[in-house]
Design a protein around this motif. Sequence first.
Motif, short mmCIF file in Angstrom:
data_model
loop_
_atom_site.label_atom_id
_atom_site.label_comp_id
_atom_site.label_asym_id
_atom_site.label_seq_id
_atom_site.Cartn_x
_atom_site.Cartn_y
_atom_site.Cartn_z
N LYS A 40 0.81 -1.21 0.00
CA LYS A 40 0.00 0.00 0.00
C LYS A 40 0.85 1.27 0.00
O LYS A 40 0.44 2.30 -0.51
N HIS A 41 2.05 1.17 0.60
CA HIS A 41 2.92 2.35 0.74
C HIS A 41 4.35 2.00 0.35
O HIS A 41 5.23 1.83 1.20
N PRO A 42 4.62 1.90 -0.95
CA PRO A 42 5.98 1.54 -1.39
C PRO A 42 7.03 2.57 -1.01
O PRO A 42 8.22 2.26 -1.07
N GLU A 43 6.60 3.76 -0.61
CA GLU A 43 7.56 4.78 -0.19
C GLU A 43 8.29 4.39 1.09
O GLU A 43 9.30 5.01 1.46
N PHE A 44 7.79 3.36 1.79
CA PHE A 44 8.41 2.92 3.04
C PHE A 44 9.33 1.71 2.83
O PHE A 44 9.59 0.96 3.77
N ASP A 46 12.47 1.43 2.60
CA ASP A 46 13.63 1.44 3.49
C ASP A 46 13.25 1.68 4.95
O ASP A 46 13.85 1.10 5.85
N TYR A 47 12.25 2.55 5.17
CA TYR A 47 12.01 3.00 6.54
C TYR A 47 10.60 3.53 6.68
O TYR A 47 10.17 4.38 5.89
N CYS A 48 9.87 3.03 7.67
CA CYS A 48 8.57 3.59 8.03
C CYS A 48 8.67 4.06 9.48
O CYS A 48 8.80 3.23 10.39
N PRO A 49 8.64 5.37 9.73
CA PRO A 49 8.86 5.88 11.08
C PRO A 49 7.69 5.67 12.04
O PRO A 49 7.86 5.83 13.25
N ALA A 50 6.50 5.31 11.54
CA ALA A 50 5.34 5.18 12.42
C ALA A 50 4.37 4.16 11.85
O ALA A 50 3.37 4.52 11.25
N VAL A 51 4.64 2.88 12.05
CA VAL A 51 3.82 1.85 11.42
C VAL A 51 2.40 1.82 11.99
O VAL A 51 1.45 1.47 11.28
N PHE A 86 9.61 0.69 11.47
CA PHE A 86 10.12 -0.45 10.73
C PHE A 86 11.31 -0.01 9.89
O PHE A 86 11.19 0.86 9.05
N PHE A 87 12.46 -0.60 10.19
CA PHE A 87 13.69 -0.32 9.44
C PHE A 87 13.95 -1.50 8.50
O PHE A 87 14.10 -2.63 8.95
N ALA A 88 14.02 -1.23 7.21
CA ALA A 88 14.22 -2.31 6.23
C ALA A 88 15.34 -1.91 5.28
O ALA A 88 15.27 -0.88 4.62
N LYS A 89 16.37 -2.73 5.24
CA LYS A 89 17.46 -2.51 4.29
C LYS A 89 17.42 -3.63 3.25
O LYS A 89 17.87 -4.75 3.51
N PRO A 90 16.85 -3.34 2.07
CA PRO A 90 16.84 -4.37 1.02
C PRO A 90 18.26 -4.75 0.61
O PRO A 90 19.22 -4.01 0.88
N PRO A 91 18.43 -5.90 -0.02
CA PRO A 91 19.78 -6.31 -0.45
C PRO A 91 20.45 -5.26 -1.33
O PRO A 91 19.81 -4.64 -2.18
#
Length: 263
Positions: A40-44, A46-51, A86-91
């Motif tokens: 729904k929110h591909p802008e997140f 790498d990082y979503c500051p408030a899930v 949520f902190f996400a670092k893709p490969p």
Amino acid sequence: MLSDAQIQQYQQDGYVIPDFRLSEEEIDEIASAHDRLLAKHPEFTDYCPAVLAFDTWFLGIARHPEILGMVQQLIGEHFALWNSSFFAKPPRVGTRTPWHQDGEYWPIRPLATCSVWIAVDPATTENGCLRIIPGSHRRRELGQHDFNGANGLSLPLELRRGEFDESQARDIVLERGQVSLHDIFLIHGSEPNHSEHPRRGMTLRYMPTTSVYRRDLAGSRPAGSPQAGGASSRKGPLAMSERTLYLMRGQDLSGENDFRIRA
């Protein structure tokens, strides 16, 4: 529950990795919820500051009895959840989190928070695990942070090098489902993900209710950042002034917090 030695380590080093870990089923559910969020929110990516502003399903993880029990051991029996990220670092993504202290960004007075970091994927040195400076929290004050507008950074403020000794850095390597807990004053950061494996992590932020979540301070710019920059200047559901406070255990000892929902 944390042992006496683990509580002592948290007090001494500013962090602890408990024996507790979430089950494979629970981690799979978190990963699926994160996938739904990104759909729904591909802008997140790498990082979503408030899930919680987008999916309150994550609140169930924040209510995990074992997690609440460990937090209570560290900050007392009266505390609230004020955020989850949520902190996400893709490969092969080159995002670096500069050295910083969380309290530089947060409108909590007096500054106090125990952060729980959940490894949704294995967190390794190669894929950009959390790095900390053990014992750097013991001064109980913030160091000087300067604005850094370079590309490839996940946060805009960076702690001055003279404020800490990077040679003392320790990597927080976690297996899938493991958690770490750290103090609001602990100096930490992370390197880019140079591996072929993702590095996703969910955080839960708990503050003792002797502190107040100051919404009147949430719109002010962080020290050292330009007027238009910084995490506190966000609008809408990501704005710090609009975070929902969930009273998790006990009562509001400050008498000033506006708990919109009691968990």
